[in-house]
Design a protein around this motif. Structure first.
Motif, PDB file in Angstrom:
ATOM      1  N   GLU A 189       0.827  -1.203   0.000  1.00 49.53           N
ATOM      2  CA  GLU A 189       0.000   0.000   0.000  1.00 49.53           C
ATOM      3  C   GLU A 189       0.863   1.255   0.000  1.00 49.53           C
ATOM      4  O   GLU A 189       0.557   2.231  -0.686  1.00 49.53           O
ATOM      5  CB  GLU A 189      -0.949   0.005   1.210  1.00 49.53           C
ATOM      6  CG  GLU A 189      -2.108  -0.930   1.060  1.00 49.53           C
ATOM      7  CD  GLU A 189      -2.966  -0.594  -0.154  1.00 49.53           C
ATOM      8  OE1 GLU A 189      -3.253   0.596  -0.393  1.00 49.53           O
ATOM      9  OE2 GLU A 189      -3.316  -1.539  -0.887  1.00 49.53           O
ATOM     10  N   PHE A 190       1.948   1.232   0.762  1.00 45.12           N
ATOM     11  CA  PHE A 190       2.874   2.365   0.783  1.00 45.12           C
ATOM     12  C   PHE A 190       3.445   2.608  -0.612  1.00 45.12           C
ATOM     13  O   PHE A 190       3.512   3.741  -1.092  1.00 45.12           O
ATOM     14  CB  PHE A 190       4.000   2.099   1.790  1.00 45.12           C
ATOM     15  CG  PHE A 190       5.102   3.102   1.732  1.00 45.12           C
ATOM     16  CD1 PHE A 190       6.305   2.794   1.134  1.00 45.12           C
ATOM     17  CD2 PHE A 190       4.946   4.374   2.272  1.00 45.12           C
ATOM     18  CE1 PHE A 190       7.326   3.724   1.067  1.00 45.12           C
ATOM     19  CE2 PHE A 190       5.959   5.304   2.221  1.00 45.12           C
ATOM     20  CZ  PHE A 190       7.149   4.974   1.614  1.00 45.12           C
ATOM     21  N   ALA A 191       3.853   1.534  -1.292  1.00 42.36           N
ATOM     22  CA  ALA A 191       4.424   1.663  -2.636  1.00 42.36           C
ATOM     23  C   ALA A 191       3.389   2.212  -3.616  1.00 42.36           C
ATOM     24  O   ALA A 191       3.705   3.067  -4.445  1.00 42.36           O
ATOM     25  CB  ALA A 191       4.956   0.317  -3.118  1.00 42.36           C
ATOM     26  N   LEU A 211       3.716   5.756  -5.587  1.00 36.26           N
ATOM     27  CA  LEU A 211       3.634   5.819  -7.044  1.00 36.26           C
ATOM     28  C   LEU A 211       2.530   6.778  -7.470  1.00 36.26           C
ATOM     29  O   LEU A 211       2.724   7.582  -8.393  1.00 36.26           O
ATOM     30  CB  LEU A 211       3.373   4.421  -7.630  1.00 36.26           C
ATOM     31  CG  LEU A 211       3.202   4.360  -9.137  1.00 36.26           C
ATOM     32  CD1 LEU A 211       4.487   4.831  -9.817  1.00 36.26           C
ATOM     33  CD2 LEU A 211       2.841   2.976  -9.574  1.00 36.26           C
ATOM     34  N   ALA A 212       1.385   6.747  -6.811  1.00 32.30           N
ATOM     35  CA  ALA A 212       0.288   7.657  -7.153  1.00 32.30           C
ATOM     36  C   ALA A 212       0.702   9.107  -6.946  1.00 32.30           C
ATOM     37  O   ALA A 212       0.406   9.972  -7.768  1.00 32.30           O
ATOM     38  CB  ALA A 212      -0.939   7.331  -6.296  1.00 32.30           C
ATOM     39  N   ARG A 213       1.427   9.387  -5.873  1.00 29.46           N
ATOM     40  CA  ARG A 213       1.896  10.759  -5.620  1.00 29.46           C
ATOM     41  C   ARG A 213       2.905  11.179  -6.684  1.00 29.46           C
ATOM     42  O   ARG A 213       2.915  12.332  -7.133  1.00 29.46           O
ATOM     43  CB  ARG A 213       2.532  10.873  -4.243  1.00 29.46           C
ATOM     44  CG  ARG A 213       1.540  10.883  -3.125  1.00 29.46           C
ATOM     45  CD  ARG A 213       2.208  11.101  -1.797  1.00 29.46           C
ATOM     46  NE  ARG A 213       1.250  11.045  -0.708  1.00 29.46           N
ATOM     47  CZ  ARG A 213       1.578  11.093   0.547  1.00 29.46           C
ATOM     48  NH1 ARG A 213       2.845  11.190   0.910  1.00 29.46           N
ATOM     49  NH2 ARG A 213       0.647  11.037   1.484  1.00 29.46           N
ATOM     50  N   ALA A 214       3.790  10.258  -7.079  1.00 31.30           N
ATOM     51  CA  ALA A 214       4.789  10.578  -8.100  1.00 31.30           C
ATOM     52  C   ALA A 214       4.128  10.872  -9.448  1.00 31.30           C
ATOM     53  O   ALA A 214       4.544  11.762 -10.170  1.00 31.30           O
ATOM     54  CB  ALA A 214       5.789   9.438  -8.242  1.00 31.30           C
ATOM     55  N   GLN A 215       3.068  10.128  -9.764  1.00 26.55           N
ATOM     56  CA  GLN A 215       2.382  10.336 -11.028  1.00 26.55           C
ATOM     57  C   GLN A 215       1.583  11.625 -11.034  1.00 26.55           C
ATOM     58  O   GLN A 215       1.503  12.307 -12.062  1.00 26.55           O
ATOM     59  CB  GLN A 215       1.456   9.160 -11.336  1.00 26.55           C
ATOM     60  CG  GLN A 215       2.207   7.906 -11.727  1.00 26.55           C
ATOM     61  CD  GLN A 215       1.280   6.723 -11.941  1.00 26.55           C
ATOM     62  OE1 GLN A 215       0.167   6.708 -11.436  1.00 26.55           O
ATOM     63  NE2 GLN A 215       1.754   5.737 -12.677  1.00 26.55           N
ATOM     64  N   SER A 216       1.014  12.005  -9.904  1.00 27.96           N
ATOM     65  CA  SER A 216       0.192  13.214  -9.858  1.00 27.96           C
ATOM     66  C   SER A 216       1.026  14.478  -9.699  1.00 27.96           C
ATOM     67  O   SER A 216       0.584  15.551 -10.059  1.00 27.96           O
ATOM     68  CB  SER A 216      -0.820  13.132  -8.709  1.00 27.96           C
ATOM     69  OG  SER A 216      -0.151  13.145  -7.465  1.00 27.96           O
ATOM     70  N   GLY A 217       2.225  14.344  -9.158  1.00 34.03           N
ATOM     71  CA  GLY A 217       3.017  15.557  -8.907  1.00 34.03           C
ATOM     72  C   GLY A 217       4.265  15.524  -9.615  1.00 34.03           C
ATOM     73  O   GLY A 217       4.861  16.095 -10.334  1.00 34.03           O
TER      74      GLY A 217
END
Length: 103
Positions: free
Chosen positions: A91-93, A97-103
């Protein structure tokens, strides 16, 4: 049923590939914008004031740090025998990844 640690390793590899693709798209768009600005400056006669930063001299960490973190997470998931811990790390990964893709 595949081994959960193998599945986690595959997920980490997929996340690393997605991160690399995002980075390549960003670099490509930056180069295109830079080339357009240079062409405009040549056309308008403006001096070229921008001095490019040497490769690797920009923000510290960046994609390299993110990929190292993904590898570490993959190793932790692979080594972890506790299913609850493995789920928490996955879940952490995914969140990272979601934060990296959005920002």
């Amino acid at each position: 049923m595949p081994d959960p640690s193998w599945m986690a390793q595959q997920q980490a590899q997929q996340a690393a590939q997605q991160a690399q693709q995002i980075h390549q798209n960003h670099v490509r768009s930056h180069r295109e914008m830079h080339d357009m600005a240079r062409a405009h400056a040549r056309h308008s006669g403006s001096p070229h004031l921008h001095r490019p930063v040497p490769y690797g001299g920009g923000r510290s960490g960046g994609l390299r740090g993110f990929l190292i973190l993904l590898v570490i997470v993959g190793v932790v998931v692979y080594v972890a025998r506790d299913p609850e811990l493995r789920t928490t790390v996955q879940e952490f990964a995914r969140t990272l990844l979601a934060r990296a893709q959005s920002g």
